[in-house]
Write a protein that holds these residues in place. Structure first.
Motif, PDB file in Angstrom:
ATOM      1  N   ALA A  73     -10.501  48.988  16.246  1.00 17.07           N
ATOM      2  CA  ALA A  73     -10.310  48.136  17.425  1.00 17.07           C
ATOM      3  C   ALA A  73     -11.468  48.313  18.398  1.00 17.07           C
ATOM      4  N   VAL A  74     -11.756  47.252  19.143  1.00 16.52           N
ATOM      5  CA  VAL A  74     -12.768  47.307  20.189  1.00 16.52           C
ATOM      6  C   VAL A  74     -12.060  47.044  21.516  1.00 16.52           C
ATOM      7  N   ILE A  75     -12.040  48.057  22.367  1.00 17.13           N
ATOM      8  CA  ILE A  75     -11.302  47.985  23.622  1.00 17.13           C
ATOM      9  C   ILE A  75     -12.238  47.514  24.729  1.00 17.13           C
ATOM     10  N   THR A  76     -11.933  46.335  25.284  1.00 15.05           N
ATOM     11  CA  THR A  76     -12.781  45.717  26.294  1.00 15.05           C
ATOM     12  C   THR A  76     -12.119  45.652  27.663  1.00 15.05           C
ATOM     13  N   LYS A  77     -10.855  46.083  27.760  1.00 14.97           N
ATOM     14  CA  LYS A  77     -10.153  46.087  29.048  1.00 14.97           C
ATOM     15  C   LYS A  77      -9.120  47.202  29.053  1.00 14.97           C
ATOM     16  N   ASP A  78      -8.530  47.452  30.207  1.00 16.51           N
ATOM     17  CA  ASP A  78      -7.534  48.512  30.333  1.00 16.51           C
ATOM     18  C   ASP A  78      -6.395  48.319  29.331  1.00 16.51           C
ATOM     19  N   VAL A  79      -5.885  49.442  28.830  1.00 20.06           N
ATOM     20  CA  VAL A  79      -4.758  49.442  27.905  1.00 20.06           C
ATOM     21  C   VAL A  79      -3.565  50.058  28.635  1.00 20.06           C
ATOM     22  N   PRO A  80      -2.429  49.335  28.715  1.00 21.12           N
ATOM     23  CA  PRO A  80      -1.260  49.888  29.419  1.00 21.12           C
ATOM     24  C   PRO A  80      -0.638  51.068  28.664  1.00 21.12           C
ATOM     25  N   ASP A  81       0.162  51.842  29.375  1.00 23.13           N
ATOM     26  CA  ASP A  81       0.930  52.923  28.760  1.00 23.13           C
ATOM     27  C   ASP A  81       1.769  52.353  27.616  1.00 23.13           C
ATOM     28  N   SER A 140       8.984  44.063  30.486  1.00 22.25           N
ATOM     29  CA  SER A 140       8.892  43.330  31.747  1.00 22.25           C
ATOM     30  C   SER A 140       7.428  43.068  32.062  1.00 22.25           C
ATOM     31  N   ASN A 141       7.070  41.789  32.212  1.00 19.50           N
ATOM     32  CA  ASN A 141       5.692  41.411  32.562  1.00 19.50           C
ATOM     33  C   ASN A 141       4.655  42.055  31.644  1.00 19.50           C
ATOM     34  N   ASN A 142       4.896  41.965  30.342  1.00 19.00           N
ATOM     35  CA  ASN A 142       3.984  42.482  29.325  1.00 19.00           C
ATOM     36  C   ASN A 142       3.718  43.986  29.477  1.00 19.00           C
ATOM     37  N   ALA A 143       4.705  44.710  29.934  1.00 15.83           N
ATOM     38  CA  ALA A 143       4.639  46.178  30.016  1.00 15.83           C
ATOM     39  C   ALA A 143       6.042  46.706  29.757  1.00 15.83           C
ATOM     40  N   ILE A 144       6.112  47.948  29.283  1.00 17.76           N
ATOM     41  CA  ILE A 144       7.446  48.497  29.051  1.00 17.76           C
ATOM     42  C   ILE A 144       7.825  49.441  30.177  1.00 17.76           C
ATOM     43  N   ILE A 145       9.111  49.438  30.482  1.00 15.18           N
ATOM     44  CA  ILE A 145       9.662  50.282  31.528  1.00 15.18           C
ATOM     45  C   ILE A 145      10.721  51.165  30.899  1.00 15.18           C
ATOM     46  N   ASN A 146      10.612  52.455  31.115  1.00 13.01           N
ATOM     47  CA  ASN A 146      11.625  53.386  30.626  1.00 13.01           C
ATOM     48  C   ASN A 146      12.840  53.275  31.523  1.00 13.01           C
ATOM     49  N   ILE A 147      13.981  52.867  30.961  1.00 10.84           N
ATOM     50  CA  ILE A 147      15.173  52.646  31.781  1.00 10.84           C
ATOM     51  C   ILE A 147      16.186  53.778  31.678  1.00 10.84           C
ATOM     52  N   LYS A 148      15.842  54.849  30.994  1.00 12.55           N
ATOM     53  CA  LYS A 148      16.739  55.999  30.924  1.00 12.55           C
ATOM     54  C   LYS A 148      15.998  57.267  31.267  1.00 12.55           C
TER      55      LYS A 148
END
Length: 192
Positions: free
Chosen positions: A138-146, A184-192
């Motif tokens: 892979a070629v990473i050209t922008k920030d990568v979310p958690d 949520s909004n193309n990111a994951i949220i830990n709900i527990k």
């Protein structure tokens, strides 16, 4: 009185002055750590790795063979760097117009427990999120979310992974099957 080193460096490797290597760390064949490098505890640096000036590497990091880590990169704890992956530090390199020195280098941060696959390239100035998984080549050209799973050139988010790297699947409501994550909004949220 002789001091006993609390880390291992293979005799074929070069360690410049002003390098700090943590307890239990191992540096294997033909590697070079340049001045100002800081390596945490229990970190393994494979064969033929070049780590440029002032790079900071955390604890329990695994850097595989043939990796180049240039100045401006900061690697947090438990990061995995696959074989022959590379970081850059200048966006527009020109031999005719040298850009040497810290003031020219873009900062790249690799957050805790991220994994970067073999032959991936990380373009400088980006942040690689914690527990993210970058696929081979892979070629990473922008920030990568958690927790993001990123593949391709240019790298695109194709899914999400948990702390162990297993793919997370979501239902129509955006909740994972295990019920621990919400999309949520193309990111994951830990709900527990």
């Amino acid at each position: 009185m002789t001091s006993i080193k609390k880390y291992f460096v293979h005799e074929s490797s070069y360690i410049d002055e002003n390098v700090d290597i943590g307890i239990g760390s191992k540096i294997w064949h033909f590697s070079h750590l340049q001045s100002g490098v800081k390596v945490g505890n229990n970190t393994t640096i494979g064969q033929n790795v070049n780590i440029s000036n002032n790079v900071i590497i955390g604890n329990n990091v695994k850097i595989q063979n043939n990796v180049s880590i240039y100045e401006g990169v900061q690697i947090e704890d438990y990061v995995f760097c696959g074989p022959s992956m590379v970081f850059t530090n200048i966006l527009v390199p020109r031999s005719e117009f040298p850009q040497r020195g810290t003031k020219y280098y873009k900062k790249t941060i690799v957050k805790k427990s991220a994994s970067i696959g073999a032959n991936a390239t990380i373009i400088c100035g980006n942040k690689i999120g914690k527990y993210s998984l970058i696929g081979a080549g892979a070629v990473i050209t922008k920030d990568v979310p958690d927790f993001a799973l990123v593949l391709g050139n240019p790298g695109k988010i194709v899914g999400w992974v948990d702390k162990k790297g297993a793919r997370i699947h979501f239902n129509e409501s955006g909740e994972s099957i295990c019920g621990k994550f919400l999309l949520s909004n193309n990111a994951i949220i830990n709900i527990k």
